[in-house]
Design a protein around this motif. Structure first.
Motif, PDB file in Angstrom:
ATOM      1  N   ASP A 184      19.024 -26.504  30.131  1.00  0.00           N
ATOM      2  CA  ASP A 184      19.465 -25.725  31.286  1.00  0.00           C
ATOM      3  C   ASP A 184      20.703 -26.397  31.879  1.00  0.00           C
ATOM      4  O   ASP A 184      21.149 -27.440  31.390  1.00  0.00           O
ATOM      5  N   TYR A 206      15.893 -29.759  31.339  1.00  0.00           N
ATOM      6  CA  TYR A 206      14.848 -28.987  30.655  1.00  0.00           C
ATOM      7  C   TYR A 206      15.443 -28.210  29.481  1.00  0.00           C
ATOM      8  O   TYR A 206      16.592 -27.772  29.540  1.00  0.00           O
ATOM      9  N   VAL A 215      15.440 -24.703  27.694  1.00  0.00           N
ATOM     10  CA  VAL A 215      15.162 -23.390  28.263  1.00  0.00           C
ATOM     11  C   VAL A 215      15.360 -22.300  27.215  1.00  0.00           C
ATOM     12  O   VAL A 215      16.246 -22.383  26.374  1.00  0.00           O
ATOM     13  N   ALA A 218      16.724 -18.895  26.439  1.00  0.00           N
ATOM     14  CA  ALA A 218      17.751 -18.037  27.020  1.00  0.00           C
ATOM     15  C   ALA A 218      17.263 -16.609  27.235  1.00  0.00           C
ATOM     16  O   ALA A 218      17.756 -15.911  28.105  1.00  0.00           O
ATOM     17  N   GLY A 228      13.447 -17.282  29.792  1.00  0.00           N
ATOM     18  CA  GLY A 228      13.500 -18.178  30.940  1.00  0.00           C
ATOM     19  C   GLY A 228      12.428 -19.247  30.949  1.00  0.00           C
ATOM     20  O   GLY A 228      12.319 -20.008  31.904  1.00  0.00           O
ATOM     21  N   TYR A 256      10.816 -22.739  30.436  1.00  0.00           N
ATOM     22  CA  TYR A 256      11.448 -24.051  30.352  1.00  0.00           C
ATOM     23  C   TYR A 256      10.436 -25.099  29.913  1.00  0.00           C
ATOM     24  O   TYR A 256       9.274 -25.061  30.279  1.00  0.00           O
TER      25      TYR A 256
END
Length: 119
Positions: free
Chosen positions: A66, A71, A73, A75, A78, A80
């Motif tokens: 991110d 973290y 993540v 894409a 969302g 994480y």
């Protein structure tokens, strides 16, 4: 039983909380997309697949972290994940984990350890 090391990249290509490197692995006869990142000086690798829906995490090639660099993540969803163990800390698959791969760093290079190879 002998494990086989397969070269992924040079060690200096991975910086803490920055871009990772994509690579492919063959596990039990199936080719899978994977990635390696550096977090707090250590390298970690995972199958490149969100645990919510099987889609790759990176939003641009090699961009797994991110904006904070803290973290991993997904894409798309969302979700994480903790960089050091792949555990989902939030999102639609909270409590699940990325599939971790064994990696080692030596001689200024990073290798995937193919634990399915027997010698």
């Amino acid at each position: 039983m002998a494990d086989t090391e397969r070269l992924i990249c040079r060690a200096d290509e991975l910086q803490n909380g920055r871009h990772g490197k994509r690579f492919q692995v063959t596990l039990y006869g199936q080719t899978r997309n994977a990635f390696v990142i550096r977090w707090h000086g250590k390298v970690y690798a995972y199958i490149n697949e969100c645990q919510h829906v099987p889609i790759e995490l990176d939003w641009n090639e090699g961009e797994f972290f991110d904006l904070s660099g803290c973290y991993l993540v997904c894409a798309t969803h969302g979700a994480y994940y903790a960089p050091d163990n792949g555990y989902c800390l939030g999102g639609p698959c909270k409590g699940r984990s990325l599939v971790k791969l064994s990696v080692v760093e030596h001689d200024e290079q990073v290798f995937w350890i193919d634990e399915t190879t027997h010698g």
